[in-house]
Scaffold this motif. Structure first.
Motif, PDB file in Angstrom:
ATOM      1  N   GLN A 151       0.916  -1.177   0.029  1.00  0.00           N
ATOM      2  CA  GLN A 151       0.061  -0.086  -0.020  1.00  0.00           C
ATOM      3  C   GLN A 151       0.913   1.167   0.071  1.00  0.00           C
ATOM      4  O   GLN A 151       0.627   2.398  -0.442  1.00  0.00           O
ATOM      5  N   ILE A 152       2.039   1.254   0.820  1.00  0.00           N
ATOM      6  CA  ILE A 152       2.792   2.450   0.883  1.00  0.00           C
ATOM      7  C   ILE A 152       3.462   2.705  -0.513  1.00  0.00           C
ATOM      8  O   ILE A 152       3.564   3.922  -1.023  1.00  0.00           O
ATOM      9  N   ILE A 153       4.072   1.480  -1.123  1.00  0.00           N
ATOM     10  CA  ILE A 153       4.682   1.707  -2.322  1.00  0.00           C
ATOM     11  C   ILE A 153       3.614   2.221  -3.421  1.00  0.00           C
ATOM     12  O   ILE A 153       4.089   3.104  -4.117  1.00  0.00           O
ATOM     13  N   SER A 154       2.496   1.699  -3.363  1.00  0.00           N
ATOM     14  CA  SER A 154       1.423   2.080  -4.346  1.00  0.00           C
ATOM     15  C   SER A 154       1.119   3.672  -4.202  1.00  0.00           C
ATOM     16  O   SER A 154       1.129   4.266  -5.271  1.00  0.00           O
ATOM     17  N   SER A 155       1.102   4.071  -2.899  1.00  0.00           N
ATOM     18  CA  SER A 155       0.499   5.258  -2.759  1.00  0.00           C
ATOM     19  C   SER A 155       1.685   6.470  -2.972  1.00  0.00           C
ATOM     20  O   SER A 155       1.438   7.389  -3.403  1.00  0.00           O
ATOM     21  N   VAL A 156       3.152   5.902  -2.766  1.00  0.00           N
ATOM     22  CA  VAL A 156       3.943   6.822  -2.925  1.00  0.00           C
ATOM     23  C   VAL A 156       4.280   6.971  -4.638  1.00  0.00           C
ATOM     24  O   VAL A 156       4.581   8.044  -4.994  1.00  0.00           O
ATOM     25  N   ASN A 157       4.050   5.978  -5.010  1.00  0.00           N
ATOM     26  CA  ASN A 157       4.127   5.869  -6.555  1.00  0.00           C
ATOM     27  C   ASN A 157       3.407   6.958  -7.413  1.00  0.00           C
ATOM     28  O   ASN A 157       3.564   7.553  -8.047  1.00  0.00           O
ATOM     29  N   SER A 158       2.005   6.639  -6.877  1.00  0.00           N
ATOM     30  CA  SER A 158       0.863   7.429  -7.253  1.00  0.00           C
ATOM     31  C   SER A 158       0.850   8.936  -6.861  1.00  0.00           C
ATOM     32  O   SER A 158       0.585   9.624  -7.854  1.00  0.00           O
ATOM     33  N   GLU A 159       1.116   9.181  -5.699  1.00  0.00           N
ATOM     34  CA  GLU A 159       1.300  10.734  -5.269  1.00  0.00           C
ATOM     35  C   GLU A 159       2.548  11.314  -5.818  1.00  0.00           C
ATOM     36  O   GLU A 159       2.532  12.486  -6.058  1.00  0.00           O
TER      37      GLU A 159
ATOM     38  N   LEU B  19       9.452   3.200  -4.560  1.00  0.00           N
ATOM     39  CA  LEU B  19       9.956   2.789  -3.266  1.00  0.00           C
ATOM     40  C   LEU B  19      10.172   1.322  -3.560  1.00  0.00           C
ATOM     41  O   LEU B  19       9.205   0.572  -4.089  1.00  0.00           O
ATOM     42  N   GLU B  20      11.268   0.889  -2.698  1.00  0.00           N
ATOM     43  CA  GLU B  20      11.283  -0.438  -2.455  1.00  0.00           C
ATOM     44  C   GLU B  20      11.403  -1.117  -1.014  1.00  0.00           C
ATOM     45  O   GLU B  20      11.092  -0.113  -0.011  1.00  0.00           O
ATOM     46  N   ASP B  21      10.864  -2.153  -0.586  1.00  0.00           N
ATOM     47  CA  ASP B  21      10.819  -2.766   0.675  1.00  0.00           C
ATOM     48  C   ASP B  21      11.964  -2.316   1.656  1.00  0.00           C
ATOM     49  O   ASP B  21      11.734  -1.888   2.637  1.00  0.00           O
ATOM     50  N   ALA B  22      13.084  -2.155   0.884  1.00  0.00           N
ATOM     51  CA  ALA B  22      14.495  -1.967   1.745  1.00  0.00           C
ATOM     52  C   ALA B  22      14.293  -0.164   2.084  1.00  0.00           C
ATOM     53  O   ALA B  22      14.881   0.138   3.027  1.00  0.00           O
ATOM     54  N   ASP B  23      13.560   0.319   1.065  1.00  0.00           N
ATOM     55  CA  ASP B  23      13.481   1.879   1.513  1.00  0.00           C
ATOM     56  C   ASP B  23      12.377   1.928   2.577  1.00  0.00           C
ATOM     57  O   ASP B  23      12.949   3.077   3.576  1.00  0.00           O
ATOM     58  N   ILE B  24      11.426   1.467   2.619  1.00  0.00           N
ATOM     59  CA  ILE B  24      10.551   1.477   3.859  1.00  0.00           C
ATOM     60  C   ILE B  24      11.116   0.959   5.083  1.00  0.00           C
ATOM     61  O   ILE B  24      11.158   1.476   6.001  1.00  0.00           O
ATOM     62  N   ASP B  25      11.894  -0.223   4.911  1.00  0.00           N
ATOM     63  CA  ASP B  25      12.774  -0.692   5.993  1.00  0.00           C
ATOM     64  C   ASP B  25      13.604   0.566   6.711  1.00  0.00           C
ATOM     65  O   ASP B  25      13.659   0.743   8.138  1.00  0.00           O
ATOM     66  N   SER B  26      14.287   1.203   5.780  1.00  0.00           N
ATOM     67  CA  SER B  26      15.100   2.149   6.268  1.00  0.00           C
ATOM     68  C   SER B  26      14.558   3.315   6.709  1.00  0.00           C
ATOM     69  O   SER B  26      14.897   3.847   7.940  1.00  0.00           O
ATOM     70  N   ILE B  27      13.277   3.855   6.221  1.00  0.00           N
ATOM     71  CA  ILE B  27      12.436   4.804   6.967  1.00  0.00           C
ATOM     72  C   ILE B  27      12.086   4.562   8.009  1.00  0.00           C
ATOM     73  O   ILE B  27      12.052   5.286   9.164  1.00  0.00           O
ATOM     74  N   LEU B  28      11.585   3.100   8.440  1.00  0.00           N
ATOM     75  CA  LEU B  28      11.035   2.783   9.876  1.00  0.00           C
ATOM     76  C   LEU B  28      12.137   2.774  10.728  1.00  0.00           C
ATOM     77  O   LEU B  28      11.831   2.678  11.967  1.00  0.00           O
ATOM     78  N   ALA B  29      13.249   2.471  10.006  1.00  0.00           N
ATOM     79  CA  ALA B  29      14.466   2.328  11.221  1.00  0.00           C
ATOM     80  C   ALA B  29      14.851   3.700  11.702  1.00  0.00           C
ATOM     81  O   ALA B  29      15.833   3.822  12.330  1.00  0.00           O
ATOM     82  N   GLY B  30      14.394   4.918  10.946  1.00  0.00           N
ATOM     83  CA  GLY B  30      14.857   6.182  11.323  1.00  0.00           C
ATOM     84  C   GLY B  30      15.880   6.804  10.451  1.00  0.00           C
ATOM     85  O   GLY B  30      16.221   7.926  10.573  1.00  0.00           O
TER      86      GLY B  30
ATOM     87  N   TYR C 139      17.831  10.139   3.630  1.00  0.00           N
ATOM     88  CA  TYR C 139      17.856   9.635   2.266  1.00  0.00           C
ATOM     89  C   TYR C 139      16.646   9.890   1.398  1.00  0.00           C
ATOM     90  O   TYR C 139      16.782   9.579   0.117  1.00  0.00           O
ATOM     91  N   TYR C 140      15.636  10.486   2.038  1.00  0.00           N
ATOM     92  CA  TYR C 140      14.485  10.383   1.373  1.00  0.00           C
ATOM     93  C   TYR C 140      13.739  11.783   1.360  1.00  0.00           C
ATOM     94  O   TYR C 140      14.066  12.617   2.613  1.00  0.00           O
ATOM     95  N   ASP C 141      12.790  12.107   0.455  1.00  0.00           N
ATOM     96  CA  ASP C 141      12.355  13.479   0.300  1.00  0.00           C
ATOM     97  C   ASP C 141      11.403  13.469   1.746  1.00  0.00           C
ATOM     98  O   ASP C 141      10.778  12.451   2.142  1.00  0.00           O
ATOM     99  N   GLY C 142      11.358  14.647   2.523  1.00  0.00           N
ATOM    100  CA  GLY C 142      10.489  14.564   3.643  1.00  0.00           C
ATOM    101  C   GLY C 142       9.177  14.269   3.480  1.00  0.00           C
ATOM    102  O   GLY C 142       8.476  13.680   4.523  1.00  0.00           O
ATOM    103  N   SER C 143       8.511  14.613   2.537  1.00  0.00           N
ATOM    104  CA  SER C 143       7.276  14.193   2.131  1.00  0.00           C
ATOM    105  C   SER C 143       6.872  12.788   2.127  1.00  0.00           C
ATOM    106  O   SER C 143       5.681  12.303   2.418  1.00  0.00           O
ATOM    107  N   VAL C 144       7.847  12.189   1.367  1.00  0.00           N
ATOM    108  CA  VAL C 144       7.666  10.631   1.172  1.00  0.00           C
ATOM    109  C   VAL C 144       7.918  10.042   2.582  1.00  0.00           C
ATOM    110  O   VAL C 144       7.208   9.010   3.038  1.00  0.00           O
ATOM    111  N   VAL C 145       8.692  10.393   3.417  1.00  0.00           N
ATOM    112  CA  VAL C 145       9.087  10.073   4.893  1.00  0.00           C
ATOM    113  C   VAL C 145       7.602  10.275   5.744  1.00  0.00           C
ATOM    114  O   VAL C 145       7.233   9.317   6.216  1.00  0.00           O
ATOM    115  N   HIS C 146       7.077  11.526   5.483  1.00  0.00           N
ATOM    116  CA  HIS C 146       5.907  11.682   6.303  1.00  0.00           C
ATOM    117  C   HIS C 146       4.795  10.732   5.814  1.00  0.00           C
ATOM    118  O   HIS C 146       3.955  10.270   6.503  1.00  0.00           O
ATOM    119  N   MET C 147       4.565  10.659   4.518  1.00  0.00           N
ATOM    120  CA  MET C 147       3.453   9.771   3.862  1.00  0.00           C
ATOM    121  C   MET C 147       3.886   8.157   4.358  1.00  0.00           C
ATOM    122  O   MET C 147       2.930   7.506   4.941  1.00  0.00           O
TER     123      MET C 147
END
Length: 163
Positions: free
Chosen positions: A52-60, A65-76, A80-88
């Motif tokens: 859902q996150i990958i689809s929403s970020v792609n759409s918006e 994003l890849e799973d590893a990107d989400i893992d990185s964001i969740l780990a803090g 490396y990512y745009d603030g709006s993507v982190v926030h979403m």
């Protein structure tokens, strides 16, 4: 939950929540005994959340994003990512956690009045978000990713010994 079985024998209500890839399983224990009337598997897992996150970020934002990107964001590791993507991403994880705990409550288990035991890799991954939730009372994380194997071993040994 068998790995902490002795600890929950005195707890009036303890709910085990195992957050996996495609499902979240839960079981209510009353003074250490399973209440099978409150046991189910929900089709809410971290893989579906990631999709859902990958689809929403792609759409918006037209970003892949890849799973590893989400893992990185969740780990803090958000630098490396745009603030709006982190926030979403963080907002969607927060919504997932809220929806998950609400779904369990809709099935008759109040995680504010039950001792909630989180199990599984998904629970460890979402720990920071679960701890921030206003839908929890007392809780514990079993962070041993082999806890299910250890629990089944304990059950098997008890069965073999006629207990």
């Amino acid at each position: 939950m068998m790995t902490i079985g002795q600890d929950i024998m005195q707890v009036p209500k303890a709910v085990g929540i195992d957050i996996g890839g495609f499902t979240t399983d839960y079981l209510l224990m009353r003074k250490g005994k399973p209440d099978m009337g409150y046991c189910d598997s929900l089709e809410k897992g971290v893989i579906t959340m990631y999709n859902q996150i990958i689809s929403s970020v792609n759409s918006e934002y037209d970003m892949l994003l890849e799973d590893a990107d989400i893992d990185s964001i969740l780990a803090g590791n958000t630098q490396y990512y745009d603030g709006s993507v982190v926030h979403m991403t963080e907002s969607m994880v927060h919504d997932f956690v809220t929806d998950l705990l609400n779904s369990i409550r809709e099935r008759g288990i109040d995680t504010k009045t039950s001792y909630t035991v989180f199990i599984g890799g998904g629970a460890v991954l979402l720990k920071k978000f679960l701890e921030k939730s206003d839908r929890l009372g007392k809780y514990l994380f079993i962070e041993d990713l082999k806890a299910n194997v250890r629990g089944y071993d304990l059950l098997y040994r008890a069965y073999e010994n006629g207990k």
